[in-house]
Design an enzyme around this catalytic site. Structure first.
Site, PDB file in Angstrom:
ATOM      1  N   CYS A  77      94.147  62.586  39.976  1.00  0.00           N
ATOM      2  CA  CYS A  77      93.170  61.863  40.793  1.00  0.00           C
ATOM      3  C   CYS A  77      92.612  60.559  40.213  1.00  0.00           C
ATOM      4  O   CYS A  77      92.831  59.486  40.757  1.00  0.00           O
ATOM      5  CB  CYS A  77      91.987  62.785  41.082  1.00  0.00           C
ATOM      6  SG  CYS A  77      92.436  64.384  41.757  1.00  0.00           S
ATOM      7  N   HIS A 131      85.018  60.167  41.852  1.00  0.00           N
ATOM      8  CA  HIS A 131      85.819  60.572  40.686  1.00  0.00           C
ATOM      9  C   HIS A 131      86.200  59.411  39.757  1.00  0.00           C
ATOM     10  O   HIS A 131      87.255  59.421  39.141  1.00  0.00           O
ATOM     11  CB  HIS A 131      87.095  61.337  41.107  1.00  0.00           C
ATOM     12  CG  HIS A 131      87.476  62.362  40.076  1.00  0.00           C
ATOM     13  ND1 HIS A 131      88.646  63.108  40.132  1.00  0.00           N
ATOM     14  CD2 HIS A 131      86.821  62.749  38.944  1.00  0.00           C
ATOM     15  CE1 HIS A 131      88.685  63.910  39.090  1.00  0.00           C
ATOM     16  NE2 HIS A 131      87.600  63.719  38.353  1.00  0.00           N
TER      17      HIS A 131
HETATM   18 CA    CA Z   1      94.331  64.152  43.534  1.00  0.00          CA
END
Ligand code: CA
Length: 459
Positions: A77, A131
Protein backbone atom coordinates in the site's frame (compact mmCIF):
# COMPACT_ATOMS: atom_id res chain seq x y z
CA UNK A 1 -0.88 62.92 -13.14
CA UNK A 2 0.96 61.77 -16.23
CA UNK A 3 3.21 59.61 -14.09
CA UNK A 4 0.18 57.96 -12.37
CA UNK A 5 -1.34 57.28 -15.79
CA UNK A 6 1.85 55.62 -17.00
CA UNK A 7 2.02 53.47 -13.88
CA UNK A 8 -1.64 52.51 -14.27
CA UNK A 9 -1.19 51.47 -17.91
CA UNK A 10 1.94 49.52 -16.99
CA UNK A 11 0.10 47.74 -14.18
CA UNK A 12 -2.84 46.87 -16.45
CA UNK A 13 -0.49 45.61 -19.15
CA UNK A 14 1.44 43.50 -16.66
CA UNK A 15 -1.79 42.03 -15.24
CA UNK A 16 -3.11 41.16 -18.67
CA UNK A 17 0.19 39.57 -19.68
CA UNK A 18 0.24 37.59 -16.45
CA UNK A 19 -3.34 36.43 -17.02
CA UNK A 20 -2.50 35.39 -20.57
CA UNK A 21 0.43 33.31 -19.28
CA UNK A 22 -1.52 31.38 -16.69
CA UNK A 23 -4.19 28.92 -17.85
CA UNK A 24 -7.65 30.14 -16.96
CA UNK A 25 -9.33 27.98 -14.31
CA UNK A 26 -12.14 26.99 -16.65
CA UNK A 27 -9.58 25.75 -19.19
CA UNK A 28 -8.03 23.33 -16.79
CA UNK A 29 -9.47 19.88 -16.25
CA UNK A 30 -10.83 18.61 -12.99
CA UNK A 31 -9.02 15.55 -11.73
CA UNK A 32 -10.46 12.48 -10.07
CA UNK A 33 -8.13 9.74 -8.84
CA UNK A 34 -9.86 6.55 -7.71
CA UNK A 35 -7.66 4.00 -5.96
CA UNK A 36 -8.71 0.48 -4.97
CA UNK A 37 -6.82 -1.44 -2.30
CA UNK A 38 -5.45 -4.94 -2.96
CA UNK A 39 -7.68 -5.58 -5.97
CA UNK A 40 -6.46 -8.33 -8.30
CA UNK A 41 -5.48 -7.75 -11.92
CA UNK A 42 -8.07 -10.33 -12.99
CA UNK A 43 -10.91 -9.00 -10.84
CA UNK A 44 -12.83 -6.82 -13.26
CA UNK A 45 -14.93 -7.65 -16.27
CA UNK A 46 -12.54 -5.75 -18.53
CA UNK A 47 -9.84 -8.25 -17.56
CA UNK A 48 -11.98 -11.34 -17.93
CA UNK A 49 -13.49 -11.73 -14.45
CA UNK A 50 -16.62 -13.85 -14.71
CA UNK A 51 -17.85 -14.44 -11.17
CA UNK A 52 -17.99 -10.82 -9.96
CA UNK A 53 -19.72 -8.24 -12.20
CA UNK A 54 -17.97 -4.84 -12.18
CA UNK A 55 -20.16 -2.85 -14.60
CA UNK A 56 -19.05 0.57 -13.43
CA UNK A 57 -15.33 -0.16 -13.63
CA UNK A 58 -15.89 -1.79 -17.01
CA UNK A 59 -17.73 1.30 -18.26
CA UNK A 60 -14.89 3.49 -17.02
CA UNK A 61 -12.37 1.31 -18.86
CA UNK A 62 -14.49 1.24 -22.02
CA UNK A 63 -15.00 4.99 -21.95
CA UNK A 64 -11.31 5.78 -22.19
CA UNK A 65 -7.98 3.98 -22.16
CA UNK A 66 -7.36 0.58 -20.60
CA UNK A 67 -3.71 -0.14 -19.91
CA UNK A 68 -2.88 -3.83 -20.12
CA UNK A 69 0.66 -3.22 -18.82
CA UNK A 70 -0.24 -0.72 -16.11
CA UNK A 71 2.11 -0.98 -13.14
CA UNK A 72 2.58 0.42 -9.67
CA UNK A 73 5.99 1.02 -8.11
CA UNK A 74 5.02 -0.58 -4.82
CA UNK A 75 3.99 -4.16 -4.14
CA UNK A 76 2.16 -2.97 -1.01
CA UNK A 77 0.00 0.00 0.00
CA UNK A 78 2.10 2.94 1.27
CA UNK A 79 4.95 2.80 -1.27
CA UNK A 80 2.47 2.72 -4.14
CA UNK A 81 0.34 5.55 -2.73
CA UNK A 82 3.45 7.62 -1.94
CA UNK A 83 4.69 7.46 -5.54
CA UNK A 84 1.22 8.33 -6.82
CA UNK A 85 1.17 11.40 -4.56
CA UNK A 86 4.62 12.60 -5.63
CA UNK A 87 5.20 11.24 -9.15
CA UNK A 88 8.53 9.97 -7.79
CA UNK A 89 9.74 6.53 -6.83
CA UNK A 90 9.00 6.01 -3.14
CA UNK A 91 12.58 5.00 -2.33
CA UNK A 92 13.59 8.60 -2.98
CA UNK A 93 11.20 9.90 -0.35
CA UNK A 94 11.40 7.52 2.57
CA UNK A 95 8.65 4.95 1.94
CA UNK A 96 10.28 1.58 1.19
CA UNK A 97 7.54 -0.39 2.94
CA UNK A 98 4.03 -0.04 4.30
CA UNK A 99 3.82 2.48 7.10
CA UNK A 100 3.26 0.77 10.43
CA UNK A 101 1.27 2.41 13.24
CA UNK A 102 3.33 5.22 14.75
CA UNK A 103 6.06 5.00 12.10
CA UNK A 104 7.45 7.79 9.98
CA UNK A 105 5.34 8.75 6.96
CA UNK A 106 6.11 10.09 3.52
CA UNK A 107 8.92 12.67 3.75
CA UNK A 108 7.26 15.98 4.44
CA UNK A 109 9.52 18.07 2.23
CA UNK A 110 8.65 16.43 -1.09
CA UNK A 111 5.72 18.19 -2.81
CA UNK A 112 2.54 16.21 -3.37
CA UNK A 113 0.29 16.46 -6.42
CA UNK A 114 -2.31 18.04 -4.14
CA UNK A 115 0.14 20.75 -3.06
CA UNK A 116 1.03 21.54 -6.65
CA UNK A 117 -2.60 21.73 -7.70
CA UNK A 118 -3.76 23.70 -4.65
CA UNK A 119 -1.07 26.31 -5.28
CA UNK A 120 -2.43 26.89 -8.75
CA UNK A 121 -5.99 27.33 -7.63
CA UNK A 122 -7.48 23.85 -7.44
CA UNK A 123 -9.87 22.87 -4.69
CA UNK A 124 -8.45 19.64 -3.29
CA UNK A 125 -10.08 16.86 -1.28
CA UNK A 126 -9.03 13.42 -0.09
CA UNK A 127 -11.55 10.76 0.87
CA UNK A 128 -10.76 7.32 2.29
CA UNK A 129 -7.51 5.62 3.24
CA UNK A 130 -4.39 7.76 3.60
CA UNK A 131 -1.59 5.46 4.84
CA UNK A 132 1.16 8.01 4.26
CA UNK A 133 1.69 8.67 7.97
CA UNK A 134 -0.67 9.40 10.84
CA UNK A 135 1.57 11.99 12.51
CA UNK A 136 0.25 15.49 12.07
CA UNK A 137 2.95 16.76 9.67
CA UNK A 138 1.89 13.94 7.34
CA UNK A 139 -1.84 14.64 7.67
CA UNK A 140 -3.61 15.20 4.32
CA UNK A 141 -4.54 18.72 5.42
CA UNK A 142 -0.83 19.49 5.70
CA UNK A 143 0.00 17.76 2.41
CA UNK A 144 -2.06 19.92 0.10
CA UNK A 145 -5.65 18.86 0.71
CA UNK A 146 -8.31 21.39 1.68
CA UNK A 147 -10.63 18.67 2.92
CA UNK A 148 -10.25 15.16 4.32
CA UNK A 149 -12.67 12.44 5.30
CA UNK A 150 -11.37 8.99 6.09
CA UNK A 151 -8.65 7.38 8.22
CA UNK A 152 -4.92 7.86 8.37
CA UNK A 153 -3.67 4.28 8.66
CA UNK A 154 -3.59 1.20 6.50
CA UNK A 155 -6.78 -0.65 7.33
CA UNK A 156 -9.81 -0.72 9.57
CA UNK A 157 -13.19 -2.33 10.04
CA UNK A 158 -15.79 -1.61 7.39
CA UNK A 159 -18.71 -1.72 9.79
CA UNK A 160 -19.51 1.12 12.19
CA UNK A 161 -17.44 1.51 15.35
CA UNK A 162 -19.13 1.59 18.77
CA UNK A 163 -19.61 5.13 20.12
CA UNK A 164 -16.43 6.69 21.52
CA UNK A 165 -16.28 6.68 25.30
CA UNK A 166 -15.52 10.03 26.94
CA UNK A 167 -11.76 10.52 27.30
CA UNK A 168 -11.08 7.28 25.42
CA UNK A 169 -7.66 7.11 23.80
CA UNK A 170 -8.09 7.51 20.08
CA UNK A 171 -6.39 5.10 17.70
CA UNK A 172 -5.16 7.54 15.06
CA UNK A 173 -4.37 4.72 12.65
CA UNK A 174 -7.93 3.49 12.37
CA UNK A 175 -10.23 6.26 13.65
CA UNK A 176 -12.51 7.76 11.03
CA UNK A 177 -12.08 11.53 10.98
CA UNK A 178 -13.39 14.56 9.14
CA UNK A 179 -10.48 16.99 8.89
CA UNK A 180 -9.03 16.19 12.36
CA UNK A 181 -12.26 15.51 14.23
CA UNK A 182 -13.14 11.91 15.13
CA UNK A 183 -16.54 10.97 13.79
CA UNK A 184 -18.93 8.10 14.31
CA UNK A 185 -19.94 6.66 10.96
CA UNK A 186 -23.19 4.80 10.52
CA UNK A 187 -22.62 3.34 7.07
CA UNK A 188 -20.39 0.59 5.70
CA UNK A 189 -17.17 2.54 5.07
CA UNK A 190 -17.00 1.87 1.33
CA UNK A 191 -20.46 3.43 1.01
CA UNK A 192 -19.42 6.27 3.33
CA UNK A 193 -16.43 7.08 1.11
CA UNK A 194 -18.62 6.95 -2.00
CA UNK A 195 -21.17 9.20 -0.30
CA UNK A 196 -18.54 11.77 0.70
CA UNK A 197 -17.08 11.85 -2.81
CA UNK A 198 -20.59 12.41 -4.24
CA UNK A 199 -21.19 15.19 -1.69
CA UNK A 200 -17.94 16.85 -2.69
CA UNK A 201 -18.92 16.83 -6.38
CA UNK A 202 -22.39 18.14 -5.63
CA UNK A 203 -20.94 20.92 -3.47
CA UNK A 204 -18.74 22.01 -6.36
CA UNK A 205 -21.56 22.25 -8.87
CA UNK A 206 -21.61 25.51 -10.84
CA UNK A 207 -18.10 26.54 -9.75
CA UNK A 208 -15.43 27.44 -12.28
CA UNK A 209 -12.60 26.64 -9.88
CA UNK A 210 -11.10 23.29 -10.94
CA UNK A 211 -10.96 20.45 -8.41
CA UNK A 212 -8.76 17.49 -7.53
CA UNK A 213 -10.58 14.68 -5.74
CA UNK A 214 -8.53 11.76 -4.43
CA UNK A 215 -10.88 8.90 -3.61
CA UNK A 216 -8.83 6.13 -2.03
CA UNK A 217 -10.85 3.14 -0.96
CA UNK A 218 -9.55 0.59 1.53
CA UNK A 219 -11.75 -1.93 -0.28
CA UNK A 220 -10.96 -4.71 -1.03
CA UNK A 221 -8.27 -5.03 1.63
CA UNK A 222 -8.84 -7.30 4.64
CA UNK A 223 -10.69 -7.57 7.05
CA UNK A 224 -13.14 -9.57 4.98
CA UNK A 225 -16.41 -7.78 5.68
CA UNK A 226 -19.26 -7.35 3.24
CA UNK A 227 -22.81 -6.10 3.88
CA UNK A 228 -25.47 -8.80 3.97
CA UNK A 229 -27.28 -7.50 0.86
CA UNK A 230 -24.04 -7.77 -1.10
CA UNK A 231 -23.32 -11.27 0.15
CA UNK A 232 -26.80 -12.17 -1.10
CA UNK A 233 -25.72 -11.32 -4.63
CA UNK A 234 -23.10 -14.04 -4.61
CA UNK A 235 -24.71 -17.09 -3.06
CA UNK A 236 -23.49 -19.13 -6.03
CA UNK A 237 -19.86 -18.58 -5.08
CA UNK A 238 -19.01 -21.53 -2.86
CA UNK A 239 -15.74 -20.33 -1.36
CA UNK A 240 -16.73 -18.16 1.62
CA UNK A 241 -13.74 -15.84 1.37
CA UNK A 242 -14.23 -15.30 -2.37
CA UNK A 243 -17.95 -14.69 -1.73
CA UNK A 244 -17.11 -12.00 0.82
CA UNK A 245 -14.49 -10.52 -1.51
CA UNK A 246 -17.13 -10.42 -4.25
CA UNK A 247 -19.51 -8.54 -1.95
CA UNK A 248 -16.80 -6.04 -1.02
CA UNK A 249 -15.74 -5.50 -4.63
CA UNK A 250 -19.33 -5.20 -5.81
CA UNK A 251 -20.00 -2.56 -3.14
CA UNK A 252 -16.96 -0.58 -4.30
CA UNK A 253 -18.04 -0.88 -7.92
CA UNK A 254 -21.50 0.44 -7.00
CA UNK A 255 -19.95 3.39 -5.17
CA UNK A 256 -17.70 4.16 -8.11
CA UNK A 257 -20.85 4.14 -10.23
CA UNK A 258 -22.52 6.64 -7.89
CA UNK A 259 -19.47 8.91 -8.03
CA UNK A 260 -19.32 8.80 -11.83
CA UNK A 261 -23.06 9.51 -12.00
CA UNK A 262 -22.60 12.51 -9.69
CA UNK A 263 -19.76 13.69 -11.91
CA UNK A 264 -22.08 13.59 -14.92
CA UNK A 265 -25.08 15.11 -13.16
CA UNK A 266 -22.96 17.93 -11.79
CA UNK A 267 -21.85 18.81 -15.29
CA UNK A 268 -18.19 17.87 -14.84
CA UNK A 269 -17.97 14.71 -16.92
CA UNK A 270 -16.52 16.29 -20.05
CA UNK A 271 -13.91 18.33 -18.21
CA UNK A 272 -12.66 15.73 -15.77
CA UNK A 273 -9.74 13.39 -16.16
CA UNK A 274 -10.63 10.21 -14.27
CA UNK A 275 -7.90 7.75 -13.30
CA UNK A 276 -8.38 4.35 -11.69
CA UNK A 277 -5.76 1.97 -10.31
CA UNK A 278 -5.41 -0.66 -7.64
CA UNK A 279 -2.57 0.29 -5.27
CA UNK A 280 -0.96 -3.13 -5.68
CA UNK A 281 -1.81 -6.59 -6.93
CA UNK A 282 -4.22 -8.95 -5.23
CA UNK A 283 -2.72 -10.66 -2.16
CA UNK A 284 -2.93 -14.35 -2.97
CA UNK A 285 0.11 -15.71 -1.18
CA UNK A 286 1.36 -13.23 1.44
CA UNK A 287 0.28 -9.98 3.11
CA UNK A 288 -3.37 -10.43 4.08
CA UNK A 289 -4.79 -12.75 1.39
CA UNK A 290 -8.33 -11.73 0.41
CA UNK A 291 -9.29 -14.35 -2.24
CA UNK A 292 -8.50 -11.95 -5.06
CA UNK A 293 -7.37 -13.19 -8.46
CA UNK A 294 -4.45 -11.95 -10.58
CA UNK A 295 -5.03 -14.27 -13.54
CA UNK A 296 -3.11 -14.59 -15.83
CA UNK A 297 -0.25 -13.17 -13.77
CA UNK A 298 2.07 -14.93 -11.35
CA UNK A 299 2.25 -14.05 -7.66
CA UNK A 300 0.56 -11.21 -5.83
CA UNK A 301 0.79 -8.39 -3.33
CA UNK A 302 4.15 -8.16 -1.60
CA UNK A 303 5.98 -9.76 -4.51
CA UNK A 304 7.81 -8.47 -7.57
CA UNK A 305 6.14 -11.04 -9.81
CA UNK A 306 3.71 -9.39 -12.23
CA UNK A 307 0.79 -10.27 -9.94
CA UNK A 308 2.16 -7.95 -7.25
CA UNK A 309 2.82 -4.91 -9.40
CA UNK A 310 0.62 -5.02 -12.52
CA UNK A 311 -2.87 -3.75 -11.75
CA UNK A 312 -6.19 -2.67 -13.29
CA UNK A 313 -5.29 0.76 -14.69
CA UNK A 314 -7.75 2.96 -16.63
CA UNK A 315 -8.06 6.61 -17.54
CA UNK A 316 -10.95 8.46 -19.12
CA UNK A 317 -11.28 12.03 -20.37
CA UNK A 318 -14.10 12.68 -22.80
CA UNK A 319 -13.07 14.48 -25.95
CA UNK A 320 -9.37 14.06 -25.21
CA UNK A 321 -8.93 10.31 -25.04
CA UNK A 322 -10.58 7.95 -27.50
CA UNK A 323 -13.10 5.65 -25.87
CA UNK A 324 -12.40 1.95 -26.17
CA UNK A 325 -8.61 2.34 -26.48
CA UNK A 326 -6.32 -0.42 -25.27
CA UNK A 327 -2.73 0.60 -24.62
CA UNK A 328 -0.15 -2.17 -24.25
CA UNK A 329 3.15 -0.40 -23.61
CA UNK A 330 4.30 -0.32 -19.97
CA UNK A 331 3.13 2.62 -17.88
CA UNK A 332 3.29 3.18 -14.13
CA UNK A 333 1.17 5.01 -11.57
CA UNK A 334 3.70 7.89 -11.28
CA UNK A 335 2.75 8.75 -14.88
CA UNK A 336 -0.74 9.68 -13.72
CA UNK A 337 0.78 12.30 -11.43
CA UNK A 338 2.94 13.74 -14.20
CA UNK A 339 0.02 13.64 -16.65
CA UNK A 340 -2.43 15.54 -14.49
CA UNK A 341 0.14 18.19 -13.58
CA UNK A 342 0.89 18.70 -17.27
CA UNK A 343 -2.84 18.98 -18.02
CA UNK A 344 -3.19 21.54 -15.23
CA UNK A 345 -0.28 23.55 -16.62
CA UNK A 346 1.86 22.91 -13.53
CA UNK A 347 5.60 22.41 -13.82
CA UNK A 348 7.11 20.21 -11.11
CA UNK A 349 9.76 21.84 -8.91
CA UNK A 350 13.20 21.16 -10.44
CA UNK A 351 14.44 20.20 -6.98
CA UNK A 352 12.04 17.25 -7.01
CA UNK A 353 12.22 15.76 -10.52
CA UNK A 354 9.52 13.27 -11.34
CA UNK A 355 10.01 9.70 -12.47
CA UNK A 356 6.56 9.69 -14.04
CA UNK A 357 5.98 11.03 -17.55
CA UNK A 358 3.05 12.83 -19.15
CA UNK A 359 1.14 10.09 -20.98
CA UNK A 360 -1.02 12.35 -23.16
CA UNK A 361 1.40 12.58 -26.12
CA UNK A 362 1.74 8.78 -26.15
CA UNK A 363 -2.01 8.34 -26.11
CA UNK A 364 -2.43 10.86 -28.91
CA UNK A 365 -0.20 9.49 -31.61
CA UNK A 366 3.39 9.42 -30.33
CA UNK A 367 4.40 5.81 -30.98
CA UNK A 368 7.51 5.92 -28.76
CA UNK A 369 7.39 4.04 -25.49
CA UNK A 370 6.86 6.13 -22.32
CA UNK A 371 9.50 4.15 -20.40
CA UNK A 372 12.35 2.11 -21.82
CA UNK A 373 13.02 0.66 -18.39
CA UNK A 374 11.01 0.27 -15.18
CA UNK A 375 12.37 -0.71 -11.77
CA UNK A 376 11.03 -2.23 -8.56
CA UNK A 377 12.25 -3.14 -5.12
CA UNK A 378 10.33 -4.53 -2.18
CA UNK A 379 12.25 -5.88 0.81
CA UNK A 380 14.70 -8.48 -0.45
CA UNK A 381 13.00 -8.63 -3.83
CA UNK A 382 13.55 -6.53 -6.91
CA UNK A 383 12.76 -6.45 -10.62
CA UNK A 384 13.57 -4.59 -13.79
CA UNK A 385 11.58 -4.53 -17.03
CA UNK A 386 13.05 -3.42 -20.33
CA UNK A 387 10.83 -3.94 -23.35
CA UNK A 388 9.66 -7.53 -23.32
CA UNK A 389 12.33 -8.64 -20.84
CA UNK A 390 11.90 -8.83 -17.12
CA UNK A 391 14.57 -9.85 -14.68
CA UNK A 392 13.19 -10.47 -11.22
CA UNK A 393 14.56 -11.60 -7.89
CA UNK A 394 11.39 -12.98 -6.31
CA UNK A 395 10.13 -15.79 -4.08
CA UNK A 396 9.73 -18.97 -6.13
CA UNK A 397 7.02 -20.43 -3.86
CA UNK A 398 4.61 -19.27 -1.17
CA UNK A 399 6.82 -20.78 1.53
CA UNK A 400 10.20 -19.64 0.18
CA UNK A 401 12.20 -17.36 2.45
CA UNK A 402 14.84 -16.49 -0.13
CA UNK A 403 14.10 -15.03 -3.56
CA UNK A 404 15.63 -16.47 -6.74
CA UNK A 405 16.74 -14.67 -9.87
CA UNK A 406 14.87 -15.33 -13.13
CA UNK A 407 14.63 -13.84 -16.62
CA UNK A 408 11.28 -13.85 -18.42
CA UNK A 409 10.10 -12.86 -21.87
CA UNK A 410 6.78 -11.19 -21.10
CA UNK A 411 5.83 -11.03 -24.78
CA UNK A 412 5.65 -14.83 -24.81
CA UNK A 413 5.23 -15.65 -21.16
CA UNK A 414 3.20 -13.13 -19.20
CA UNK A 415 2.79 -15.70 -16.41
CA UNK A 416 6.56 -15.81 -15.82
CA UNK A 417 6.79 -19.59 -16.01
CA UNK A 418 9.91 -20.06 -18.17
CA UNK A 419 13.13 -18.79 -16.63
CA UNK A 420 15.52 -18.03 -19.50
CA UNK A 421 18.41 -16.77 -17.38
CA UNK A 422 20.58 -19.84 -17.95
CA UNK A 423 20.56 -19.26 -21.73
CA UNK A 424 20.92 -15.50 -21.61
CA UNK A 425 23.69 -14.73 -19.17
CA UNK A 426 24.75 -11.52 -20.89
CA UNK A 427 21.22 -10.08 -20.81
CA UNK A 428 20.93 -11.01 -17.14
CA UNK A 429 24.21 -9.23 -16.36
CA UNK A 430 23.18 -6.11 -18.31
CA UNK A 431 19.78 -5.85 -16.66
CA UNK A 432 21.18 -6.52 -13.21
CA UNK A 433 23.80 -3.79 -13.69
CA UNK A 434 21.10 -1.37 -14.86
CA UNK A 435 18.99 -2.15 -11.83
CA UNK A 436 21.98 -1.65 -9.52
CA UNK A 437 22.76 1.74 -11.07
CA UNK A 438 19.15 2.80 -10.64
CA UNK A 439 19.09 1.54 -7.03
CA UNK A 440 22.12 3.65 -6.19
CA UNK A 441 20.54 6.68 -7.87
CA UNK A 442 17.39 6.55 -5.73
CA UNK A 443 19.17 6.08 -2.40
CA UNK A 444 20.83 9.48 -2.28
CA UNK A 445 18.12 11.22 -0.38
CA UNK A 446 18.02 10.63 3.33
CA UNK A 447 14.69 10.31 5.11
CA UNK A 448 13.24 13.39 6.74
CA UNK A 449 12.63 12.68 10.38
CA UNK A 450 9.24 13.72 11.66
CA UNK A 451 9.48 14.81 15.26
CA UNK A 452 7.77 12.40 17.62
CA UNK A 453 6.43 15.36 19.57
CA UNK A 454 4.32 16.10 16.53
CA UNK A 455 2.55 12.78 16.84
CA UNK A 456 -1.13 13.48 16.83
CA UNK A 457 -0.73 16.77 18.64
CA UNK A 458 -2.96 18.35 16.09
CA UNK A 459 -4.26 21.80 16.87
CA1 CA B 1 -2.90 -2.22 -0.88
Amino acid sequence: MKRILVLLVAALLSASLHAADAPKPADRPNILFIVADDMGYGDCGAHGCRDIPTPNLDALAAGGVRFTNGYVTGAVCSPSRAALMTGRHQLRDGVPDWIHPGARGLNTDVPTVAEYLKKTGYRTAAVGKWHLGEKDPCHPLRRGFDEFFGFLGGGRNYFPDPPLKPNAKINHYTQLIRAREPIIETEYTTHAFGREAVKFLQSHRGKTQPFFLYLAFNAVHTPMQAPQDYLQRFTTIEDKKRRTYAGMLSAMDDDIGKVLTALRESGFEDNTLVCFISDNGGPITRNAPNASCNTPLRGGKGETWEGGIRVPFFIKWNGHLKAGTTYDKPVIQMDLTATVLAMAGVKADAKWPMDGVDLMPFLNGDTATPHTTLFWEYGKQWAIRQGQWKLTYAFPTKQAKTPVLGLYDLSQDVAETKDLSADQGERVRQLQALWQTWRTSVSRQSPVEVSMTDVNDAP
